[in-house]
Write a protein that holds these residues in place. Structure first.
Motif, PDB file in Angstrom:
ATOM      1  N   ASN A  88      41.569  37.526  40.591  1.00  0.00           N
ATOM      2  CA  ASN A  88      41.765  38.200  39.296  1.00  0.00           C
ATOM      3  C   ASN A  88      40.466  38.298  38.491  1.00  0.00           C
ATOM      4  N   TYR A 103      42.305  42.545  47.905  1.00  0.00           N
ATOM      5  CA  TYR A 103      43.650  42.018  47.721  1.00  0.00           C
ATOM      6  C   TYR A 103      43.609  40.941  46.647  1.00  0.00           C
ATOM      7  N   GLN A 153      44.868  37.736  45.076  1.00  0.00           N
ATOM      8  CA  GLN A 153      45.676  36.624  45.590  1.00  0.00           C
ATOM      9  C   GLN A 153      46.874  36.375  44.687  1.00  0.00           C
ATOM     10  N   PRO A 154      48.053  36.227  45.269  1.00  0.00           N
ATOM     11  CA  PRO A 154      49.271  36.066  44.468  1.00  0.00           C
ATOM     12  C   PRO A 154      49.405  34.704  43.809  1.00  0.00           C
ATOM     13  N   ARG A 155      48.690  33.703  44.333  1.00  0.00           N
ATOM     14  CA  ARG A 155      48.724  32.359  43.754  1.00  0.00           C
ATOM     15  C   ARG A 155      47.303  31.895  43.474  1.00  0.00           C
ATOM     16  N   LYS A 156      47.151  31.057  42.477  1.00  0.00           N
ATOM     17  CA  LYS A 156      45.827  30.569  42.107  1.00  0.00           C
ATOM     18  C   LYS A 156      45.365  29.488  43.078  1.00  0.00           C
ATOM     19  N   TYR A 162      46.041  33.178  52.152  1.00  0.00           N
ATOM     20  CA  TYR A 162      46.366  34.594  51.991  1.00  0.00           C
ATOM     21  C   TYR A 162      45.453  35.467  52.849  1.00  0.00           C
ATOM     22  N   LYS A 173      46.431  38.270  55.810  1.00  0.00           N
ATOM     23  CA  LYS A 173      46.004  39.672  55.822  1.00  0.00           C
ATOM     24  C   LYS A 173      45.158  40.014  57.048  1.00  0.00           C
TER      25      LYS A 173
END
Length: 228
Positions: free
Chosen positions: A37, A54, A56-59, A67, A71
């Motif tokens: 982010n 991409y 990342q959906p989690r920190k 992740y 991918k």
């Protein structure tokens, strides 16, 4: 052997502008970035260069690395942190070693021919801590093969098969140490090659020394308690 280069970023626009143009993209079968982010233009810069990004959906570092392997569409994956602190050309040293059958390949600052950014200092807190973790990991987990001396350098690669085999945690910041400890346990073939490190071009580390060090010690104790 098909190989992916994964660029790990979080607000590294200056490092990216220095390092990414120096990459020989044709040396890899796949290139993408996993981003935590960023808000400084890193995402936009990489996208303009045609590099998929991409979020990342989690920190967390572990989450980013897990992740990345999710991918990955090749046989092995290399992690590269674009901070302007290591020779970009060293990204091309991995393929030969993977093709020689190594499962874990680490660009090491702490072996002969390598250089740690603290080497010109009298007090080398970070390097000494890494050496302590390297020795402790080897004492408790190594069964055969060489000792890994740079257990925390994130500039490294692993085959997808072996990453799945070691099954690292998706939480925390211990991924680099986990890869070494579990490669010992699983008797995976590992090797280091020397690299040189200089101070990052800009910004500060996302990993504060004392909190991160404590988390790594907790992980090591937990892994010891698990045994084999």
């Amino acid at each position: 052997m098909r190989i992916t280069l994964c660029i790990l970023t979080r607000n590294e626009i200056i490092g990216c502008k220095h390092d990414i143009p120096l990459l020989h993209k044709e040396a890899f079968d796949e290139i993408f970035a996993i981003d935590g982010n960023s808000t400084d233009g890193t995402i936009e810069y990489l996208t303009e260069l045609g590099i998929p990004v991409y979020i990342q959906p989690r920190k967390g570092l572990n989450a980013a690395c897990v992740y990345a392997f999710e991918k990955c569409n090749t046989d092995a994956l290399i992690f590269f942190h674009p901070k302007g602190s290591v020779p970009v050309s060293d990204t091309e040293n991995f393929r030969f070693l993977f093709e020689q059958g190594y499962d874990l390949v680490i660009a090491s600052r702490n072996i002969k021919g390598g250089k740690n950014e603290e080497d010109n200092k009298i007090i080398r807190y970070r390097k000494w801590f890494v050496t302590f973790l390297a020795l402790a990991s080897a004492v408790f987990f190594r069964r055969e093969g060489p000792i890994v001396w740079d257990v925390l350098h994130g500039f490294r690669g692993m085959t997808v098969r072996c990453f799945t085999q070691i099954n690292p945690s998706a939480e925390g910041v211990s991924i680099d140490l986990e890869m070494v400890c579990r490669s010992y346990k699983k008797r995976l073939k590992r090797i280091e090659f020397p690299t040189t490190e200089s101070p990052r071009l800009a910004g500060t580390s996302n990993f504060k020394a004392l909190p991160t060090g404590w988390k790594l010690l907790k992980y090591l104790l937990t892994e010891i308690m698990k045994g084999d």
